[in-house]
Design a protein around this motif. Structure first.
Motif, PDB file in Angstrom:
ATOM      1  N   GLN A   1      12.140   0.237  -1.935  1.00 16.38           N
ATOM      2  CA  GLN A   1      13.223  -0.571  -1.402  1.00 16.38           C
ATOM      3  C   GLN A   1      12.722  -1.944  -0.957  1.00 16.38           C
ATOM      4  OE1 GLN A   1      16.228   1.217   0.984  1.00 16.38           O
ATOM      5  NE2 GLN A   1      15.814   3.272   0.251  1.00 16.38           N
ATOM      6  N   ALA A   2      11.494  -2.018  -0.476  1.00 20.36           N
ATOM      7  CA  ALA A   2      10.921  -3.322  -0.133  1.00 20.36           C
ATOM      8  C   ALA A   2      10.790  -4.187  -1.383  1.00 20.36           C
ATOM      9  CB  ALA A   2       9.558  -3.137   0.536  1.00 20.36           C
TER      10      ALA A   2
ATOM     11  N   ALA B   1      -0.626   4.926  -0.657  1.00 21.47           N
ATOM     12  CA  ALA B   1      -1.741   4.980   0.292  1.00 21.47           C
ATOM     13  C   ALA B   1      -1.364   5.769   1.544  1.00 21.47           C
ATOM     14  CB  ALA B   1      -2.160   3.566   0.681  1.00 21.47           C
ATOM     15  N   THR B   2      -2.350   6.479   2.088  1.00 19.55           N
ATOM     16  CA  THR B   2      -2.163   7.207   3.342  1.00 19.55           C
ATOM     17  C   THR B   2      -2.348   6.253   4.517  1.00 19.55           C
ATOM     18  OG1 THR B   2      -4.512   7.772   3.503  1.00 19.55           O
ATOM     19  CG2 THR B   2      -3.088   9.293   2.273  1.00 19.55           C
TER      20      THR B   2
ATOM     21  N   ALA C   1      14.621   4.022   4.851  1.00 22.83           N
ATOM     22  CA  ALA C   1      13.917   4.886   3.901  1.00 22.83           C
ATOM     23  C   ALA C   1      13.582   6.226   4.541  1.00 22.83           C
ATOM     24  CB  ALA C   1      12.642   4.203   3.424  1.00 22.83           C
ATOM     25  N   GLN C   2      13.720   7.295   3.766  1.00 20.33           N
ATOM     26  CA  GLN C   2      13.407   8.629   4.237  1.00 20.33           C
ATOM     27  C   GLN C   2      11.961   9.024   3.938  1.00 20.33           C
ATOM     28  OE1 GLN C   2      15.676  10.414   6.054  1.00 20.33           O
ATOM     29  NE2 GLN C   2      16.843   8.506   5.896  1.00 20.33           N
ATOM     30  N   THR C   3      11.352   8.363   2.952  1.00 23.56           N
ATOM     31  CA  THR C   3       9.976   8.664   2.587  1.00 23.56           C
ATOM     32  C   THR C   3       9.191   7.366   2.485  1.00 23.56           C
ATOM     33  OG1 THR C   3      10.284   8.511   0.190  1.00 23.56           O
ATOM     34  CG2 THR C   3      10.771  10.641   1.242  1.00 23.56           C
ATOM     35  N   ARG C   4       7.878   7.495   2.470  1.00 20.37           N
ATOM     36  CA  ARG C   4       7.011   6.322   2.368  1.00 20.37           C
ATOM     37  C   ARG C   4       7.194   5.628   1.015  1.00 20.37           C
ATOM     38  NH1 ARG C   4       2.552   7.016   5.950  1.00 20.37           N
ATOM     39  NH2 ARG C   4       1.098   6.166   4.425  1.00 20.37           N
ATOM     40  N   PHE C   5       7.307   6.428  -0.047  1.00 22.99           N
ATOM     41  CA  PHE C   5       7.506   5.840  -1.365  1.00 22.99           C
ATOM     42  C   PHE C   5       8.829   5.091  -1.436  1.00 22.99           C
ATOM     43  CE2 PHE C   5       9.017   6.471  -5.858  1.00 22.99           C
ATOM     44  CZ  PHE C   5       8.221   5.478  -6.394  1.00 22.99           C
ATOM     45  N   GLN C   6       9.881   5.663  -0.845  1.00 23.66           N
ATOM     46  CA  GLN C   6      11.164   4.964  -0.792  1.00 23.66           C
ATOM     47  C   GLN C   6      11.022   3.628  -0.093  1.00 23.66           C
ATOM     48  OE1 GLN C   6      13.956   7.574   1.121  1.00 23.66           O
ATOM     49  NE2 GLN C   6      14.649   8.473  -0.795  1.00 23.66           N
TER      50      GLN C   6
ATOM     51  N   LEU D   1       0.825  -1.210   0.000  1.00 25.53           N
ATOM     52  CA  LEU D   1       0.000   0.000   0.000  1.00 25.53           C
ATOM     53  C   LEU D   1       0.859   1.259   0.000  1.00 25.53           C
ATOM     54  CD1 LEU D   1      -2.726  -1.248   2.492  1.00 25.53           C
ATOM     55  CD2 LEU D   1      -3.084  -0.680   0.078  1.00 25.53           C
ATOM     56  N   LEU D   2       1.988   1.226   0.720  1.00 30.11           N
ATOM     57  CA  LEU D   2       2.902   2.371   0.709  1.00 30.11           C
ATOM     58  C   LEU D   2       3.436   2.616  -0.697  1.00 30.11           C
ATOM     59  CD1 LEU D   2       5.056   1.909   3.950  1.00 30.11           C
ATOM     60  CD2 LEU D   2       3.354   3.671   3.514  1.00 30.11           C
TER      61      LEU D   2
END
Length: 264
Positions: free
Chosen positions: A257-258, A219-220, A248-253, A214-215
């Motif tokens: 990376q996952a 997704a919020t 990770a520095q951001t949710r998208f990162q 979801l990230l």
């Protein structure tokens, strides 16, 4: 004085409201490119822009030769928007890029997150990065494109098929717009994670995989909580723990990376 300041503030607000959304500009650019391609398909060889600045390419062998020539003629930089599918395996093009990198040509590439599911591109990307390619990732790459210096662009206008049509665009206002589009997407993208395969994460809970998916999709916390039927506090705690585990520095990162580590 206060009246003058209020007037200036109103002008600032008006100016901000009239600024175009960069994504709206991108949509308009793509619409224009498709219109040019449709004109070319209808006229078959007649110039749409003065001086044959746009050329329609419809077969795979011609496309590959054109892409190779674009790289061979570049003296400074090749900029690429990339995502599957591919006309030919990326490994077939790997050596040419390595040769051009050794010749001092800079390569900047933005990949769509779909590449994490492509064994072909993931098989060649580490060596390209080691040789000097600067790679970034974007959730939505709107088209496939290669730009040689500031002189020529090769673009594909379909998202899933490889055999439809491509456009070769030479120096023109259209090319300037494509270069500006690349630079805008470059600013929006994140560095490609250079992480080795590490297998399953031993402390990854069943819900964590869904959270990471979801990230990656943007997704919020609220949406994650509703979708997984867990409390907002639990969601925030697990998201924070997963981001820390991934560095990770951001949710998208975290989502990217996952995917790179094969956690999702």
């Amino acid at each position: 004085m206060y009246d003058d300041q209020a007037t200036q503030d109103e002008r600032v607000v008006e100016d901000e409201e009239t600024l175009a959304d960069p994504l709206d500009e991108l949509d308009a650019q793509l619409s224009r490119l498709r219109s040019v391609a449709d004109e070319l398909r209808g006229s078959r060889g007649k110039a749409v822009l003065t001086g044959n600045q746009v050329e329609l390419i419809e077969d795979g062998p011609t496309l590959l030769r054109t892409y190779e020539r674009l790289q061979e003629e570049a003296k400074r930089e090749v900029r690429v928007l990339d995502r599957p599918p591919y006309v030919t395996p990326p490994s077939n093009q790997q050596q040419l890029e390595l040769d051009r990198l050794r010749a001092g040509v800079c390569y900047r590439a933005i990949y769509g997150t779909e590449v994490f599911e492509s064994q072909d591109i993931m098989g060649v990307l580490p060596e390209l990065q080691s040789a000097g390619e600067v790679s970034r990732v974007l959730a939505q790459v709107p088209m496939k494109m290669a730009v040689g210096d500031d002189d020529t662009a090769l673009i594909g206008l379909t998202k899933r098929a490889v055999g439809d049509y491509h456009l070769l665009i030479r120096s023109s206002g259209l090319l300037d717009g494509l270069i500006a589009t690349f630079e805008m997407l470059w600013a929006l993208s994140i560095p490609m994670p250079a992480l080795p395969f590490s297998g399953d994460f031993t402390s990854l809970r069943p819900a964590d995989r869904d959270i990471l998916l979801l990230l990656a999709g943007g997704a919020t916390d609220d949406k994650i909580s509703r979708h997984l039927r867990i409390s907002p506090r639990t969601t925030q705690r697990r998201v924070r723990a997963l981001m820390e585990s991934l560095g990770a520095q951001t949710r998208f990162q975290a989502g990217v990376q996952a995917a790179r580590r094969r956690w999702i």
